[in-house]
Design a protein around this motif. Sequence first.
Motif, PDB file in Angstrom:
ATOM      1  N   VAL A   1      39.816  49.663  47.051  1.00 42.56           N
ATOM      2  CA  VAL A   1      40.124  50.698  45.995  1.00 42.56           C
ATOM      3  C   VAL A   1      39.998  49.975  44.602  1.00 42.56           C
ATOM      4  O   VAL A   1      39.485  50.084  44.017  1.00 42.56           O
ATOM      5  CB  VAL A   1      41.342  51.190  46.040  1.00 42.56           C
ATOM      6  N   VAL A   2      40.757  48.574  44.680  1.00 46.76           N
ATOM      7  CA  VAL A   2      40.725  47.748  43.761  1.00 46.76           C
ATOM      8  C   VAL A   2      39.422  47.381  43.498  1.00 46.76           C
ATOM      9  O   VAL A   2      38.881  47.009  42.546  1.00 46.76           O
ATOM     10  CB  VAL A   2      41.829  46.490  43.996  1.00 46.76           C
ATOM     11  N   ILE A   3      38.603  46.760  44.534  1.00 46.92           N
ATOM     12  CA  ILE A   3      37.264  46.229  44.340  1.00 46.92           C
ATOM     13  C   ILE A   3      36.304  47.391  43.648  1.00 46.92           C
ATOM     14  O   ILE A   3      35.706  47.122  42.826  1.00 46.92           O
ATOM     15  CB  ILE A   3      36.488  45.781  45.544  1.00 46.92           C
ATOM     16  N   ALA A   4      36.503  48.615  44.064  1.00 40.05           N
ATOM     17  CA  ALA A   4      35.685  49.732  43.651  1.00 40.05           C
ATOM     18  C   ALA A   4      36.089  50.044  42.102  1.00 40.05           C
ATOM     19  O   ALA A   4      35.254  50.196  41.277  1.00 40.05           O
ATOM     20  CB  ALA A   4      35.966  50.806  44.422  1.00 40.05           C
ATOM     21  N   LYS A   5      37.132  49.870  41.734  1.00 39.88           N
ATOM     22  CA  LYS A   5      37.722  50.063  40.160  1.00 39.88           C
ATOM     23  C   LYS A   5      37.149  48.829  39.385  1.00 39.88           C
ATOM     24  O   LYS A   5      36.378  49.149  38.301  1.00 39.88           O
ATOM     25  CB  LYS A   5      39.213  50.065  40.267  1.00 39.88           C
ATOM     26  N   VAL A   6      37.252  47.796  39.808  1.00 39.57           N
ATOM     27  CA  VAL A   6      36.833  46.417  38.934  1.00 39.57           C
ATOM     28  C   VAL A   6      35.458  46.667  39.036  1.00 39.57           C
ATOM     29  O   VAL A   6      34.843  46.304  37.794  1.00 39.57           O
ATOM     30  CB  VAL A   6      37.156  45.383  39.804  1.00 39.57           C
ATOM     31  N   LEU A   7      34.654  46.958  39.938  1.00 40.16           N
ATOM     32  CA  LEU A   7      33.114  47.102  39.801  1.00 40.16           C
ATOM     33  C   LEU A   7      32.732  48.256  38.684  1.00 40.16           C
ATOM     34  O   LEU A   7      31.628  48.080  38.189  1.00 40.16           O
ATOM     35  CB  LEU A   7      32.442  47.441  41.196  1.00 40.16           C
TER      36      LEU A   7
ATOM     37  N   PRO B   1      32.077  38.275  34.438  1.00 41.03           N
ATOM     38  CA  PRO B   1      33.577  37.891  34.805  1.00 41.03           C
ATOM     39  C   PRO B   1      34.222  39.013  35.811  1.00 41.03           C
ATOM     40  O   PRO B   1      34.983  38.578  36.658  1.00 41.03           O
ATOM     41  CB  PRO B   1      34.173  38.021  33.455  1.00 41.03           C
ATOM     42  N   LEU B   2      34.097  40.380  35.343  1.00 43.28           N
ATOM     43  CA  LEU B   2      34.672  41.416  36.557  1.00 43.28           C
ATOM     44  C   LEU B   2      33.949  41.191  37.704  1.00 43.28           C
ATOM     45  O   LEU B   2      34.644  41.177  38.754  1.00 43.28           O
ATOM     46  CB  LEU B   2      34.414  42.440  35.736  1.00 43.28           C
ATOM     47  N   LYS B   3      32.805  41.017  37.888  1.00 44.43           N
ATOM     48  CA  LYS B   3      32.149  41.067  39.232  1.00 44.43           C
ATOM     49  C   LYS B   3      32.653  39.704  39.990  1.00 44.43           C
ATOM     50  O   LYS B   3      32.695  39.744  41.274  1.00 44.43           O
ATOM     51  CB  LYS B   3      30.355  40.780  39.108  1.00 44.43           C
ATOM     52  N   MET B   4      32.868  38.774  39.450  1.00 48.69           N
ATOM     53  CA  MET B   4      33.427  37.523  39.773  1.00 48.69           C
ATOM     54  C   MET B   4      34.825  38.007  40.693  1.00 48.69           C
ATOM     55  O   MET B   4      35.197  37.374  41.655  1.00 48.69           O
ATOM     56  CB  MET B   4      33.405  36.222  39.282  1.00 48.69           C
ATOM     57  N   MET B   5      35.641  38.432  39.762  1.00 50.50           N
ATOM     58  CA  MET B   5      37.052  38.945  39.800  1.00 50.50           C
ATOM     59  C   MET B   5      36.874  39.862  41.361  1.00 50.50           C
ATOM     60  O   MET B   5      37.811  39.728  42.061  1.00 50.50           O
ATOM     61  CB  MET B   5      37.644  39.679  38.860  1.00 50.50           C
ATOM     62  N   ALA B   6      35.732  40.937  41.334  1.00 53.00           N
ATOM     63  CA  ALA B   6      35.859  41.610  42.332  1.00 53.00           C
ATOM     64  C   ALA B   6      35.581  40.778  43.655  1.00 53.00           C
ATOM     65  O   ALA B   6      36.377  41.272  44.811  1.00 53.00           O
ATOM     66  CB  ALA B   6      34.717  42.670  42.124  1.00 53.00           C
ATOM     67  N   ARG B   7      35.133  39.816  43.804  1.00 50.64           N
ATOM     68  CA  ARG B   7      34.914  39.048  44.795  1.00 50.64           C
ATOM     69  C   ARG B   7      36.324  38.271  45.100  1.00 50.64           C
ATOM     70  O   ARG B   7      36.237  37.651  46.518  1.00 50.64           O
ATOM     71  CB  ARG B   7      33.912  37.925  44.641  1.00 50.64           C
ATOM     72  N   LYS B   8      37.053  38.351  44.386  1.00 48.94           N
ATOM     73  CA  LYS B   8      38.395  37.350  44.787  1.00 48.94           C
ATOM     74  C   LYS B   8      39.662  38.334  45.157  1.00 48.94           C
ATOM     75  O   LYS B   8      40.663  37.782  45.499  1.00 48.94           O
ATOM     76  CB  LYS B   8      38.910  36.887  43.570  1.00 48.94           C
ATOM     77  N   VAL B   9      39.363  39.516  45.235  1.00 45.58           N
ATOM     78  CA  VAL B   9      40.412  40.639  45.594  1.00 45.58           C
ATOM     79  C   VAL B   9      40.599  40.290  47.095  1.00 45.58           C
ATOM     80  O   VAL B   9      39.962  40.258  48.004  1.00 45.58           O
ATOM     81  CB  VAL B   9      39.849  41.952  45.418  1.00 45.58           C
ATOM     82  N   THR B  10      42.223  40.129  47.259  1.00 48.51           N
ATOM     83  CA  THR B  10      42.417  39.769  48.702  1.00 48.51           C
ATOM     84  C   THR B  10      43.384  41.079  49.236  1.00 48.51           C
ATOM     85  O   THR B  10      43.347  42.026  48.492  1.00 48.51           O
ATOM     86  CB  THR B  10      43.587  38.677  48.680  1.00 48.51           C
TER      87      THR B  10
ATOM     88  N   ASP C   1      45.751  43.382  47.322  1.00 51.45           N
ATOM     89  CA  ASP C   1      45.672  42.891  46.032  1.00 51.45           C
ATOM     90  C   ASP C   1      46.802  41.885  45.382  1.00 51.45           C
ATOM     91  O   ASP C   1      47.530  42.060  44.478  1.00 51.45           O
ATOM     92  CB  ASP C   1      45.425  43.723  44.815  1.00 51.45           C
ATOM     93  N   ALA C   2      47.288  41.083  46.544  1.00 46.77           N
ATOM     94  CA  ALA C   2      48.322  39.996  46.310  1.00 46.77           C
ATOM     95  C   ALA C   2      48.454  39.381  44.870  1.00 46.77           C
ATOM     96  O   ALA C   2      49.389  39.044  44.335  1.00 46.77           O
ATOM     97  CB  ALA C   2      48.489  39.229  47.483  1.00 46.77           C
ATOM     98  N   THR C   3      47.138  39.000  44.687  1.00 48.62           N
ATOM     99  CA  THR C   3      47.112  38.370  43.462  1.00 48.62           C
ATOM    100  C   THR C   3      46.786  39.153  42.075  1.00 48.62           C
ATOM    101  O   THR C   3      46.500  38.633  40.972  1.00 48.62           O
ATOM    102  CB  THR C   3      45.948  37.190  43.487  1.00 48.62           C
ATOM    103  N   ASN C   4      47.019  40.391  42.026  1.00 48.97           N
ATOM    104  CA  ASN C   4      46.760  41.359  41.153  1.00 48.97           C
ATOM    105  C   ASN C   4      45.532  41.231  40.292  1.00 48.97           C
ATOM    106  O   ASN C   4      45.614  41.285  39.084  1.00 48.97           O
ATOM    107  CB  ASN C   4      48.351  41.116  40.319  1.00 48.97           C
ATOM    108  N   ILE C   5      44.795  41.144  40.864  1.00 45.36           N
ATOM    109  CA  ILE C   5      43.289  41.324  40.327  1.00 45.36           C
ATOM    110  C   ILE C   5      43.050  42.595  39.489  1.00 45.36           C
ATOM    111  O   ILE C   5      42.388  42.422  38.417  1.00 45.36           O
ATOM    112  CB  ILE C   5      41.993  41.187  41.374  1.00 45.36           C
ATOM    113  N   GLU C   6      43.716  43.687  40.120  1.00 47.09           N
ATOM    114  CA  GLU C   6      43.282  44.821  39.387  1.00 47.09           C
ATOM    115  C   GLU C   6      43.953  44.593  37.764  1.00 47.09           C
ATOM    116  O   GLU C   6      43.320  45.154  36.945  1.00 47.09           O
ATOM    117  CB  GLU C   6      44.263  45.938  40.028  1.00 47.09           C
ATOM    118  N   ALA C   7      45.193  44.279  37.694  1.00 48.92           N
ATOM    119  CA  ALA C   7      45.860  43.992  36.133  1.00 48.92           C
ATOM    120  C   ALA C   7      45.086  43.008  35.472  1.00 48.92           C
ATOM    121  O   ALA C   7      44.520  43.042  34.078  1.00 48.92           O
ATOM    122  CB  ALA C   7      47.135  43.520  36.375  1.00 48.92           C
ATOM    123  N   GLN C   8      44.644  41.857  36.029  1.00 47.02           N
ATOM    124  CA  GLN C   8      43.892  40.845  35.454  1.00 47.02           C
ATOM    125  C   GLN C   8      42.343  41.312  34.908  1.00 47.02           C
ATOM    126  O   GLN C   8      41.779  41.012  34.051  1.00 47.02           O
ATOM    127  CB  GLN C   8      43.353  39.696  36.565  1.00 47.02           C
TER     128      GLN C   8
END
Length: 155
Positions: A109-115, A130-139, A142-149
């Motif tokens: 879900v988070v990957i889809a939202k960021v993309l 920047p957002l495409k790179m963040m999408a690759r880092k989602v764990t 989302d323990a690292t809270n990429i969605e908020a970042q």
Amino acid sequence: MDQIIEIAIDGRHLSRDRGFLKVSQDHAEVGRTPLDQIAGVIVHAHGTTWSTSLLTELADRGVPVVLCAANHAPRSVLMPLEGHHAQGARMRSQWQAKTSLVKQAWKQVVIAKVLMQAAALDAVGEPDAPLKMMARKVTSGDATNIEAQAAVTVP
């Protein structure tokens, strides 16, 4: 053609009228949509009222109604409860899902939202890398809270 109906103006009244969702303001009709064409209703305006017959008619058609808070974030979803055994089984499967499955689903879900945010930036000519790179880092989860970042990365 399925439509999502959004109620964004305060003081509207929603009702059913001869197979239509009718929208009124101060007892005057301001719009209508055939019930058979509605895929969902989102209400985030204050002071919106509706008739029970409309809500039951939407439920009969399997249409969800999303109620939003003052900050426009979804607060509640009215979902039809069908008498079919499949819906109960589906709901039971969701609440009994193992944590690992839930975390993996949330990751997707988070990957889809960021993309989607990246696609929106690309559509208006802004850099989306920047957002495409963040999408690759989602764990998982989302323990690292990429969605908020990602939300604060958008210009």
